[in-house]
Motif scaffolding. Structure first.
Motif, PDB file in Angstrom:
ATOM      1  N   GLY A   7       0.824  -1.194   0.000  1.00  0.00           N
ATOM      2  CA  GLY A   7       0.000   0.000   0.000  1.00  0.00           C
ATOM      3  C   GLY A   7       0.853   1.236   0.000  1.00  0.00           C
ATOM      4  O   GLY A   7       2.062   1.191  -0.200  1.00  0.00           O
ATOM      5  N   ALA A   8       0.217   2.378   0.244  1.00  0.00           N
ATOM      6  CA  ALA A   8       0.926   3.647   0.227  1.00  0.00           C
ATOM      7  C   ALA A   8       1.812   3.773   1.450  1.00  0.00           C
ATOM      8  O   ALA A   8       1.627   3.118   2.451  1.00  0.00           O
ATOM      9  CB  ALA A   8      -0.092   4.796   0.201  1.00  0.00           C
ATOM     10  N   GLY A   9       2.773   4.683   1.366  1.00  0.00           N
ATOM     11  CA  GLY A   9       3.584   5.015   2.527  1.00  0.00           C
ATOM     12  C   GLY A   9       4.751   4.095   2.770  1.00  0.00           C
ATOM     13  O   GLY A   9       5.216   3.983   3.893  1.00  0.00           O
ATOM     14  N   VAL A  10       5.264   3.410   1.757  1.00  0.00           N
ATOM     15  CA  VAL A  10       6.370   2.482   1.955  1.00  0.00           C
ATOM     16  C   VAL A  10       7.598   3.206   2.478  1.00  0.00           C
ATOM     17  O   VAL A  10       8.235   2.784   3.435  1.00  0.00           O
ATOM     18  CB  VAL A  10       6.712   1.766   0.636  1.00  0.00           C
ATOM     19  N   ILE A  11       7.954   4.331   1.868  1.00  0.00           N
ATOM     20  CA  ILE A  11       9.155   5.058   2.276  1.00  0.00           C
ATOM     21  C   ILE A  11       8.989   5.606   3.682  1.00  0.00           C
ATOM     22  O   ILE A  11       9.868   5.474   4.527  1.00  0.00           O
ATOM     23  CB  ILE A  11       9.443   6.209   1.291  1.00  0.00           C
ATOM     24  N   ALA A  27       2.192  -2.154   8.520  1.00  0.00           N
ATOM     25  CA  ALA A  27       2.539  -1.166   9.539  1.00  0.00           C
ATOM     26  C   ALA A  27       1.936   0.192   9.210  1.00  0.00           C
ATOM     27  O   ALA A  27       1.825   0.571   8.044  1.00  0.00           O
ATOM     28  CB  ALA A  27       4.056  -1.044   9.645  1.00  0.00           C
ATOM     29  N   ALA A  28       1.563   0.925  10.250  1.00  0.00           N
ATOM     30  CA  ALA A  28       1.061   2.287  10.071  1.00  0.00           C
ATOM     31  C   ALA A  28       2.190   3.191   9.605  1.00  0.00           C
ATOM     32  O   ALA A  28       3.364   2.943   9.888  1.00  0.00           O
ATOM     33  CB  ALA A  28       0.476   2.812  11.375  1.00  0.00           C
ATOM     34  N   ILE A  81      -7.517   1.488  11.073  1.00  0.00           N
ATOM     35  CA  ILE A  81      -8.561   0.482  10.887  1.00  0.00           C
ATOM     36  C   ILE A  81      -9.582   0.965   9.863  1.00  0.00           C
ATOM     37  O   ILE A  81     -10.051   0.199   9.018  1.00  0.00           O
ATOM     38  CB  ILE A  81      -9.240   0.154  12.229  1.00  0.00           C
ATOM     39  N   ASP A  82      -9.906   2.261   9.926  1.00  0.00           N
ATOM     40  CA  ASP A  82     -10.911   2.818   9.019  1.00  0.00           C
ATOM     41  C   ASP A  82     -10.353   3.150   7.636  1.00  0.00           C
ATOM     42  O   ASP A  82     -11.103   3.220   6.662  1.00  0.00           O
ATOM     43  CB  ASP A  82     -11.526   4.089   9.628  1.00  0.00           C
ATOM     44  N   LYS A  83      -9.025   3.374   7.556  1.00  0.00           N
ATOM     45  CA  LYS A  83      -8.413   3.756   6.283  1.00  0.00           C
ATOM     46  C   LYS A  83      -7.254   2.815   5.952  1.00  0.00           C
ATOM     47  O   LYS A  83      -6.121   3.039   6.385  1.00  0.00           O
ATOM     48  CB  LYS A  83      -7.905   5.201   6.346  1.00  0.00           C
ATOM     49  N   PRO A  84      -7.505   1.762   5.191  1.00  0.00           N
ATOM     50  CA  PRO A  84      -6.442   0.813   4.835  1.00  0.00           C
ATOM     51  C   PRO A  84      -5.250   1.464   4.142  1.00  0.00           C
ATOM     52  O   PRO A  84      -4.133   0.942   4.204  1.00  0.00           O
ATOM     53  CB  PRO A  84      -7.158  -0.167   3.893  1.00  0.00           C
ATOM     54  N   SER A  85      -5.462   2.617   3.498  1.00  0.00           N
ATOM     55  CA  SER A  85      -4.360   3.289   2.812  1.00  0.00           C
ATOM     56  C   SER A  85      -3.304   3.794   3.786  1.00  0.00           C
ATOM     57  O   SER A  85      -2.182   4.120   3.385  1.00  0.00           O
ATOM     58  CB  SER A  85      -4.892   4.464   1.981  1.00  0.00           C
ATOM     59  N   GLU A  86      -3.648   3.866   5.076  1.00  0.00           N
ATOM     60  CA  GLU A  86      -2.697   4.313   6.092  1.00  0.00           C
ATOM     61  C   GLU A  86      -1.743   3.197   6.515  1.00  0.00           C
ATOM     62  O   GLU A  86      -0.867   3.404   7.348  1.00  0.00           O
ATOM     63  CB  GLU A  86      -3.450   4.826   7.327  1.00  0.00           C
TER      64      GLU A  86
END
Length: 251
Positions: free
Chosen positions: A10-14, A125-126, A238-243
């Motif tokens: 998902g997003a936020g790998v870096i 991970a968040a 939990i509400d936003k899987p993109s996080e």
């Protein structure tokens, strides 16, 4: 049962990777306890000894609270050895824990309060706090509801987890105040409380008097105080899987 991880993409790998820099040294209590690396099997997956604890045949529901039945023992098998932490169920197949509990995992071993192993499906991970979500292939015996708002200073809390990867342990205290993240991973205020935690308690739920999760323990000083991620931040992932991004690889 140790299961190979299938990372959640998902997003936020870096961001998820960079935020981890130096966190092990900054956490006097939060990092899972490291043990001597076990021998590797022929397949390259570490051989993991059985986790200490009761068996399903000898432990019953009698005498266990809802938050104890929903608490989980976690082992992280990585290239650095074996680490232990705690977690809790928020849905029949969804676990919440800390990001540093699952960092670098080649495989995760999950065990319920009554000694039953659960197979891992995915882990992520968040990108903004020390939180992680682990999804399982099997149902869990109990779940915990999330509070709709963060606790207030003075509110009573209970923390339940598996310090040192050993027996289930409960401690009680209260919310002292809100303050800066002790490890600098988040710009959001964190819960500062006096309910004692130990090595391996990372990922334990903070539960209010109504049995609702109000935070997730992640750090502390040897004699206190202790830090926890507020429930409203937990609700975001939990509400936003993109996080939620993939967990950092073992290096």
């Amino acid at each position: 049962m140790a299961a190979r991880l299938r990372p959640v993409l998902g997003a936020g790998v870096i961001a998820a990777t960079l935020l981890l820099a130096g966190c092990a040294e900054a956490l006097p209590l939060a990092p899972p306890t490291r043990t001597t690396p076990p021998p590797h099997s022929v397949t390259g997956v570490p051989t993991v000894p059985d986790i200490k604890g009761g068996s399903a045949a000898t432990v019953t529901l009698k005498g266990f609270s809802a938050y104890e039945r929903a608490s989980l023992r976690i082992r992280n098998i990585s290239c650095q050895g074996v680490a232990v932490g705690s977690g809790f169920a928020v849905a029949p197949r969804v676990i919440v824990t800390n990001r540093h509990v699952v960092d670098g995992a080649t495989a995760l071993q999950i065990q319920t309060y009554d000694g039953r192993d659960r197979r891992v499906d995915t882990a992520g991970a968040a990108t903004f706090a020390d939180l992680a979500i682990v999804r399982l292939a099997d149902d869990l015996p109990a779940t915990l509801p999330l509070a709709t708002s963060n606790p207030k200073p003075g509110d009573a809390i209970t923390v339940v987890g598996y310090p040192g990867g050993g027996e289930l342990k409960t401690s009680r205290g209260k919310v002292l105040r809100y303050g800066a993240d002790i490890v600098g991973q988040s710009d959001e205020p964190m819960i500062i409380n006096d309910a004692p935690i130990e090595h391996g308690s990372s990922g334990s739920p903070l539960v209010d008097s109504g049995g609702r999760v109000v935070g997730v323990a992640y750090a502390g000083k040897p004699e206190g105080p202790y830090w926890a991620v507020p429930v409203q931040l937990l609700r975001q992932i939990i509400d936003k899987p993109s996080e939620v991004g993939p967990i950092p690889p073992c290096e």
